[in-house]
Write a protein that holds these residues in place. Structure first.
Motif, PDB file in Angstrom:
ATOM      1  N   VAL A 194       0.735  -1.198   0.110  1.00  0.00           N
ATOM      2  CA  VAL A 194      -0.015  -0.143   0.008  1.00  0.00           C
ATOM      3  C   VAL A 194       0.893   1.261  -0.083  1.00  0.00           C
ATOM      4  O   VAL A 194       0.570   2.180  -0.761  1.00  0.00           O
ATOM      5  N   SER A 195       1.929   1.328   0.896  1.00  0.00           N
ATOM      6  CA  SER A 195       2.843   2.314   0.890  1.00  0.00           C
ATOM      7  C   SER A 195       3.385   2.797  -0.589  1.00  0.00           C
ATOM      8  O   SER A 195       3.686   3.898  -0.723  1.00  0.00           O
ATOM      9  N   ARG A 196       3.801   1.640  -1.419  1.00  0.00           N
ATOM     10  CA  ARG A 196       4.416   1.821  -2.590  1.00  0.00           C
ATOM     11  C   ARG A 196       3.138   2.091  -3.959  1.00  0.00           C
ATOM     12  O   ARG A 196       3.545   2.271  -5.082  1.00  0.00           O
ATOM     13  N   GLY A 197       1.824   2.376  -3.500  1.00  0.00           N
ATOM     14  CA  GLY A 197       0.792   2.843  -4.300  1.00  0.00           C
ATOM     15  C   GLY A 197       0.315   1.693  -5.127  1.00  0.00           C
ATOM     16  O   GLY A 197      -0.281   1.707  -6.090  1.00  0.00           O
ATOM     17  N   GLU A 198       0.594   0.243  -4.682  1.00  0.00           N
ATOM     18  CA  GLU A 198       0.109  -0.933  -5.273  1.00  0.00           C
ATOM     19  C   GLU A 198      -1.410  -0.985  -5.296  1.00  0.00           C
ATOM     20  O   GLU A 198      -2.058  -1.599  -5.869  1.00  0.00           O
ATOM     21  N   TYR A 199      -1.695  -0.500  -4.030  1.00  0.00           N
ATOM     22  CA  TYR A 199      -3.525  -0.682  -3.887  1.00  0.00           C
ATOM     23  C   TYR A 199      -3.660   0.929  -3.359  1.00  0.00           C
ATOM     24  O   TYR A 199      -2.700   1.347  -2.587  1.00  0.00           O
ATOM     25  N   ASP A 200      -5.094   1.262  -3.552  1.00  0.00           N
ATOM     26  CA  ASP A 200      -5.494   2.656  -3.091  1.00  0.00           C
ATOM     27  C   ASP A 200      -5.546   2.456  -1.612  1.00  0.00           C
ATOM     28  O   ASP A 200      -5.533   3.453  -0.956  1.00  0.00           O
ATOM     29  N   VAL A 201      -6.195   1.500  -0.976  1.00  0.00           N
ATOM     30  CA  VAL A 201      -6.571   1.388   0.357  1.00  0.00           C
ATOM     31  C   VAL A 201      -6.255   0.026   0.572  1.00  0.00           C
ATOM     32  O   VAL A 201      -6.749  -0.953  -0.160  1.00  0.00           O
TER      33      VAL A 201
ATOM     34  N   GLU B 224       4.968   5.641   9.827  1.00  0.00           N
ATOM     35  CA  GLU B 224       6.058   6.232   8.934  1.00  0.00           C
ATOM     36  C   GLU B 224       5.979   5.760   7.518  1.00  0.00           C
ATOM     37  O   GLU B 224       6.832   6.411   6.803  1.00  0.00           O
ATOM     38  N   VAL B 225       5.143   4.928   7.269  1.00  0.00           N
ATOM     39  CA  VAL B 225       5.235   4.372   5.822  1.00  0.00           C
ATOM     40  C   VAL B 225       3.832   4.391   5.069  1.00  0.00           C
ATOM     41  O   VAL B 225       3.709   4.505   3.895  1.00  0.00           O
ATOM     42  N   VAL B 226       2.674   4.498   5.951  1.00  0.00           N
ATOM     43  CA  VAL B 226       1.370   4.850   5.191  1.00  0.00           C
ATOM     44  C   VAL B 226       0.743   5.920   6.091  1.00  0.00           C
ATOM     45  O   VAL B 226       1.188   6.179   7.233  1.00  0.00           O
ATOM     46  N   ALA B 227      -0.343   6.317   5.463  1.00  0.00           N
ATOM     47  CA  ALA B 227      -1.548   7.070   6.094  1.00  0.00           C
ATOM     48  C   ALA B 227      -2.802   6.260   6.545  1.00  0.00           C
ATOM     49  O   ALA B 227      -3.116   5.357   5.856  1.00  0.00           O
ATOM     50  N   PHE B 228      -3.059   6.669   7.890  1.00  0.00           N
ATOM     51  CA  PHE B 228      -4.169   6.066   8.303  1.00  0.00           C
ATOM     52  C   PHE B 228      -5.604   6.809   8.319  1.00  0.00           C
ATOM     53  O   PHE B 228      -5.543   8.060   8.385  1.00  0.00           O
ATOM     54  N   SER B 229      -6.775   6.151   8.292  1.00  0.00           N
ATOM     55  CA  SER B 229      -7.871   6.893   8.242  1.00  0.00           C
ATOM     56  C   SER B 229      -8.147   7.301   9.913  1.00  0.00           C
ATOM     57  O   SER B 229      -7.421   6.814  10.869  1.00  0.00           O
ATOM     58  N   ASP B 230      -9.155   8.121  10.203  1.00  0.00           N
ATOM     59  CA  ASP B 230      -9.561   7.781  11.547  1.00  0.00           C
ATOM     60  C   ASP B 230      -9.803   6.624  11.978  1.00  0.00           C
ATOM     61  O   ASP B 230     -10.121   5.692  11.298  1.00  0.00           O
TER      62      ASP B 230
ATOM     63  N   GLY C 109      -7.828   1.072  12.023  1.00  0.00           N
ATOM     64  CA  GLY C 109      -8.070   2.218  10.885  1.00  0.00           C
ATOM     65  C   GLY C 109      -7.732   1.581   9.407  1.00  0.00           C
ATOM     66  O   GLY C 109      -7.157   0.418   9.231  1.00  0.00           O
ATOM     67  N   PHE C 110      -8.257   2.122   8.343  1.00  0.00           N
ATOM     68  CA  PHE C 110      -7.923   1.815   7.026  1.00  0.00           C
ATOM     69  C   PHE C 110      -6.380   2.502   6.653  1.00  0.00           C
ATOM     70  O   PHE C 110      -6.106   3.456   7.492  1.00  0.00           O
ATOM     71  N   ILE C 111      -5.678   1.718   6.033  1.00  0.00           N
ATOM     72  CA  ILE C 111      -4.321   2.360   5.385  1.00  0.00           C
ATOM     73  C   ILE C 111      -4.485   3.024   4.043  1.00  0.00           C
ATOM     74  O   ILE C 111      -4.918   2.419   2.950  1.00  0.00           O
TER      75      ILE C 111
END
Length: 495
Positions: A327-334, A347-353, A457-459
Motif C-alpha cells: 500500500v505504501s508503494r501505491g500498489e493498492y489505493d487502500v 512512518e510508511v502509510v497514512a491511516f484513516s480516523d 483504521g484503514f491504510i
C-alpha cells in the motif's frame, strides 16, 4: 464547555471494547427509587437545550435524553435554568446534582467535577455569513484583521484565542448573542461546536453557514460533583440506550438525517478504488464456506463509503505479509482488514480516523484446564500461535518470548492449529476472535484477560487524496446510524 461535533460519533468504541454482556438490559439497570435529580441547563444552547419560541417550553436533546434516562432508572429530572458562566463551579460545589449543556470533557475541569462517559465526539468550526467573499478558509481569516465572536468561558473561546489575538475577540454571555452579532455584521465569524452550529444554521440558513475546516476535536459528557453516586447508573442507562437504538432516535430528532453533511461529501466521479484484503480475518474479510463468496465488515463498510462518494470498489485478495509495504508503494489505493494504528506504521502509510477500538485476548480450546488466564499461560511451557507481522505477534512476544511462538500466514491457520492441538493458545483481537468463536463455538473460547488495547483504521499511501473523503464518509455513516447497523450485523449480539 458547551460543545459538539459536525456530527456526533457515538461511543461505538466503548460498546465494541466492552463485552456485549456488559451492556445492561433495561430490566437490569439500577433503581433510583423515584429520586429527584436536579439538572443545571442554560436553555440557550440549541439543539441541546433551548426555549421554543412558539410554545415557550424548554426543549432539546438534553431534555429528551435525560428524560428517558430517568424513565429507565426510576428518577425524576428537575431542570434548573442557570447561566453558563459559573455552572461548572456550581455543580462542583453541589448546588446541582448534575449539569447537561454540551460540556466538553477536559483534564482541567475533571479536577473539580466528575464526568459521565462521553456521549458525543465533536469538532469546533468557524461560522460565517452566507456570501462571505473576503475569506474562504480559516487561514485566510487569521491572516486578515477580522473579528471573532464567541461565548465566554468556553473551549470555543480557547480555540479562538489560539487563532487570533485577544483584541480580535468579542465575548458574549450566550452563543445566541454571538450568532446575532454575526448576522448583523458586528463580528465577522463565530467559533462554535458544529452540532450546535448546525442548529443555528438550520434556523438561519439564508444568513449563516459553517466553514468545513475542523479547528479542534473534543468529546462531550454530563458533569456531577466529585464522588457522585449518579455517575455509574447514568452511564449504564446511556450504554443501554446506545445498544437498543433509543439514543439514536433522539439523535435523529435533534441533529437530523445529516442531509447537509452528505451534500458536503466529495464526489469521486465514479473512480475505481483498489482495496486490498487478505480474506482470512473473520468478521472483517473472509470467504464464506457455503457460498464461496467474499464478505465481511470491510466489504459492507467500504462499499457503502463508495456509494456515498461516487466511487467503485475493486477488491484484490493479497497476503497480509507485505500488505502494508505494498500500500505504501501505491500498489493498492487502500487496505482494510482490522489494521492496528501504530506509530511505526505511520512512518510508511497514512491511516484513516480510527473506526473501532479492540482488545487483544488469548484464545484457547474449550475445556482447557491447565491454565485459566494469561498469567498462568505465561509461566508454563505452552505455545502460542499467531499471524506473522501483526501487533498480535508483538503481544505474543511480550507475553512468552520468541521461542514459544508458532507463526502462521493467516489467523485461520493459527485457529485451526489451536483446534487440532498443535498450539495451546492464539493471540487475537477480540472482535475478530468473536468471529472465529462464533463459527467454532464447540471448540474454542476467548479468555477474559486484556493483553493490549488498540485502535483500528484503514491504510493508504502517504499523502493519498482519499484519506479526507473516506473519513468524511465514515463520519456521515456514524451520524446517520449506517455504521452502527453494519457493526450490529457483524459484531452484535444478533449477528
Amino acid at each position: 464547555m458547551n460543545s459538539a461535533k459536525r456530527v456526533f460519533m457515538f461511543i461505538l468504541v466503548l460498546l465494541l471494547a466492552l463485552p456485549f454482556s456488559a451492556v445492561m438490559a433495561q430490566d437490569e439497570l439500577p433503581d433510583l427509587e423515584g429520586r429527584v435529580v436536579t439538572i443545571a441547563v442554560e436553555n440557550a444552547y440549541m439543539p441541546f437545550n433551548v426555549i421554543d419560541e412558539e410554545t415557550g417550553e424548554a426543549v432539546g436533546w438534553d431534555y429528551d435524553t435525560l428524560g428517558m434516562i430517568c424513565e429507565l432508572l426510576n428518577c425524576v429530572p428537575e431542570y434548573i435554568e442557570t447561566s453558563w458562566e459559573g455552572m461548572i463551579v456550581a455543580v462542583s460545589n453541589g448546588e446541582y446534582d448534575m449539569a447537561a449543556d454540551g460540556i466538553t470533557i477536559t483534564e482541567e475541569r475533571a479536577k473539580i467535577v466528575d464526568y459521565s462517559m462521553g456521549y458525543i465526539d465533536l469538532s469546533q468550526k468557524m461560522m460565517v455569513r452566507v456570501g462571505e467573499d473576503r475569506f474562504t478558509t480559516v487561514e485566510d481569516f487569521v491572516a486578515g484583521d477580522f473579528i471573532i465572536g464567541v461565548q465566554v468561558a468556553t473551549t470555543n473561546f480557547e480555540a479562538a484565542s489560539g487563532l487570533v489575538s485577544e483584541n480580535r475577540i468579542v465575548a458574549y454571555g450566550e452563543f445566541g448573542f454571538a450568532v446575532q452579532a454575526l448576522i448583523s455584521g458586528d463580528v465577522d465569524a463565530v467559533v462554535i461546536d458544529d452540532v450546535a452550529g448546525q442548529g443555528y444554521t438550520g434556523l438561519n440558513a439564508d444568513a449563516i453557514k459553517l466553514l468545513p475546516e475542523e479547528l479542534t476535536k473534543e468529546q462531550l459528557g454530563f458533569i456531577y460533583p466529585q464522588g457522585s453516586d449518579l455517575v455509574e447508573p447514568i452511564n449504564a442507562a446511556l450504554a443501554s440506550m446506545m445498544a437498543d437504538g433509543s439514543l439514536q432516535a433522539i439523535n435523529d430528532k435533534w441533529f437530523g438525517d445529516d442531509a447537509e453533511a452528505d451534500m458536503m461529501l466529495a464526489d469521486l466521479g465514479g473512480r475505481t478504488v483498489v482495496v486490498a484484503v487478505d480474506n482470512a480475518y473473520i468478521p472483517f474479510s473472509f470467504i464464506d464456506s457455503e457460498s464461496g463468496e467474499a464478505m465481511g465488515w470491510d466489504y459492507d463498510v467500504l462499499d457503502e463509503i463508495c456509494a456515498r462518494l461516487n466511487c467503485v470498489t475493486e477488491w484484490v485478495e493479497a497476503a497480509w505479509d507485505g500488505l502494508i509495504i505494498a500500500v505504501s508503494r501505491g500498489e493498492y489505493d487502500v487496505s482494510a482488514g482490522g489494521i492496528t494504528i501504530t506509530d511505526e506504521r505511520k512512518e510508511v502509510v497514512a491511516f484513516s480516523d480510527g473506526y473501532m477500538s479492540t482488545i487483544q485476548r488469548l484464545m484457547v480450546r474449550l475445556g482447557e484446564d491447565r491454565f485459566s488466564n494469561a498469567a498462568e499461560f505465561a509461566v508454563g511451557d505452552y505455545t502460542i500461535g499467531v499471524q506473522v507481522a501483526t501487533t498480535n505477534y508483538i503481544a505474543a512476544q511480550e507475553l512468552v518470548g520468541e521461542d514459544r511462538i508458532a507463526g502462521y500466514d493467516s489467523f485461520g491457520f493459527a485457529v485451526q492449529a489451536l483446534i487440532s492441538g498443535d498450539v495451546d493458545g492464539v493471540v487475537m483481537d477480540d472482535v475478530a476472535g468473536q468471529g472465529y468463536v462464533g463459527v467454532n463455538s464447540e471448540a474454542i473460547k476467548l479468555l477474559d484477560d486484556e493483553l493490549v488495547s488498540d485502535e483500528l483504521g484503514f491504510i493508504y499511501a502517504q499523502d493519498s487524496e482519499l484519506v479526507e473523503p473516506f473519513n468524511a464518509a465514515l463520519d456521515s455513516m456514524r451520524e446517520d446510524g449506517t455504521l452502527g447497523a453494519i457493526n450490529a450485523k457483524w459484531f452484535g449480539a444478533d449477528a
